[in-house]
Design a protein around this motif. Structure first.
Motif, PDB file in Angstrom:
ATOM      1  N   GLN A  83       0.438 -12.665  -4.318  1.00 54.02           N
ATOM      2  CA  GLN A  83       0.101 -11.274  -4.625  1.00 54.02           C
ATOM      3  C   GLN A  83      -0.977 -11.213  -5.711  1.00 54.02           C
ATOM      4  OE1 GLN A  83      -0.066  -8.469  -3.225  1.00 54.02           O
ATOM      5  NE2 GLN A  83       1.975  -7.562  -3.476  1.00 54.02           N
ATOM      6  N   VAL A  87      -4.715  -9.417  -5.482  1.00 50.38           N
ATOM      7  CA  VAL A  87      -5.323  -8.519  -6.475  1.00 50.38           C
ATOM      8  C   VAL A  87      -6.678  -9.061  -6.908  1.00 50.38           C
ATOM      9  CG1 VAL A  87      -5.079  -7.585  -8.804  1.00 50.38           C
ATOM     10  CG2 VAL A  87      -3.111  -7.585  -7.248  1.00 50.38           C
ATOM     11  N   GLU A  92      -6.496  -5.425  -4.145  1.00 45.19           N
ATOM     12  CA  GLU A  92      -5.365  -4.626  -3.677  1.00 45.19           C
ATOM     13  C   GLU A  92      -4.104  -5.482  -3.582  1.00 45.19           C
ATOM     14  OE1 GLU A  92      -5.267  -3.996   0.823  1.00 45.19           O
ATOM     15  OE2 GLU A  92      -7.396  -4.426   0.467  1.00 45.19           O
ATOM     16  N   ARG A  93      -2.973  -4.790  -3.551  1.00 45.98           N
ATOM     17  CA  ARG A  93      -1.675  -5.435  -3.378  1.00 45.98           C
ATOM     18  C   ARG A  93      -1.333  -5.416  -1.892  1.00 45.98           C
ATOM     19  NH1 ARG A  93       0.774  -5.986  -7.927  1.00 45.98           N
ATOM     20  NH2 ARG A  93       2.800  -6.204  -6.946  1.00 45.98           N
ATOM     21  N   ASP A  98       5.003  -7.020  -1.739  1.00 47.35           N
ATOM     22  CA  ASP A  98       5.732  -6.099  -2.623  1.00 47.35           C
ATOM     23  C   ASP A  98       7.171  -5.909  -2.158  1.00 47.35           C
ATOM     24  OD1 ASP A  98       3.923  -5.579  -4.639  1.00 47.35           O
ATOM     25  OD2 ASP A  98       3.107  -3.781  -3.690  1.00 47.35           O
ATOM     26  N   GLU A 140       2.361  -9.249 -12.716  1.00 51.40           N
ATOM     27  CA  GLU A 140       3.275  -9.261 -11.563  1.00 51.40           C
ATOM     28  C   GLU A 140       4.706  -9.516 -12.012  1.00 51.40           C
ATOM     29  OE1 GLU A 140       4.492  -8.816  -7.686  1.00 51.40           O
ATOM     30  OE2 GLU A 140       2.592  -8.269  -8.620  1.00 51.40           O
TER      31      GLU A 140
END
Length: 172
Positions: A83, A87, A92-93, A98, A140
């Motif tokens: 993740q 980024v 972006e995630r 998530d 994170e």
């Protein structure tokens, strides 16, 4: 019950060197960094599909290791670092990452106290880029409110720092 330790943080901080040493000291098994093998096979020009393949590879390797019921599992990174890569590379995630809820019991974050070493898969070698990547990685962990600790020093000192962090973490 398996206790799961994960190494997390910026590139070239000694995670891949520390993981097998830590697993040997604990009598555990290692889940190697899936992203490294993926990039060695496919290159480092990664898009969302590549990062999702890395995510799925991490999850599958971790599940396979857990199926052996080890006392200790040491992951050389995990999907949370994937993740961080999303980024950094895409801005972006990824929602699939998530949604992950199966995380380690403790994250060990090696400090950037080792010199940068190019290995053909690393992308963020400048001091500024390394610091930014570390900030994203730590964010994170903080975003998910996960337990983590710094690991510092070289060689045996770094290993002892990791073992001390584990001993004082009050793991389940």
């Amino acid at each position: 019950m398996t206790r799961h330790i994960c190494l997390h943080g910026a590139e070239s901080t000694g995670k891949s060197t520390l993981a097998p040493r830590l697993a040997r000291a604990l009598g555990g098994v290692v889940v190697p960094e899936f992203g490294r093998a993926y990039c060695e096979a496919n290159g480092t020009d990664l898009d969302a599909a590549d990062l999702l393949a890395i995510f799925e590879g991490h999850v599958a390797a971790t599940r396979a290791a857990l199926a052996t019921d080890p006392a200790w599992l040491v992951s050389d990174t995990d999907p949370l670092m994937t993740q961080a890569w999303a980024v950094m590379l895409l801005g972006e995630r990824l929602p699939e990452i998530d949604a992950l809820t199966d995380v380690a019991d403790l994250y060990l974050v090696p400090a950037m106290d080792l010199p940068w070493e190019e290995d053909g898969t690393r992308l963020f070698g400048s001091e500024l880029a390394r610091m930014q990547f570390m900030d994203v990685a730590l964010a994170e962990l903080e975003r998910r409110q996960l337990r983590w600790a710094w690991v510092e020093g070289e060689g045996d000192t770094r290993l002892q720092s990791a073992l001390t962090a584990i001993a004082t973490a009050d793991l389940p």
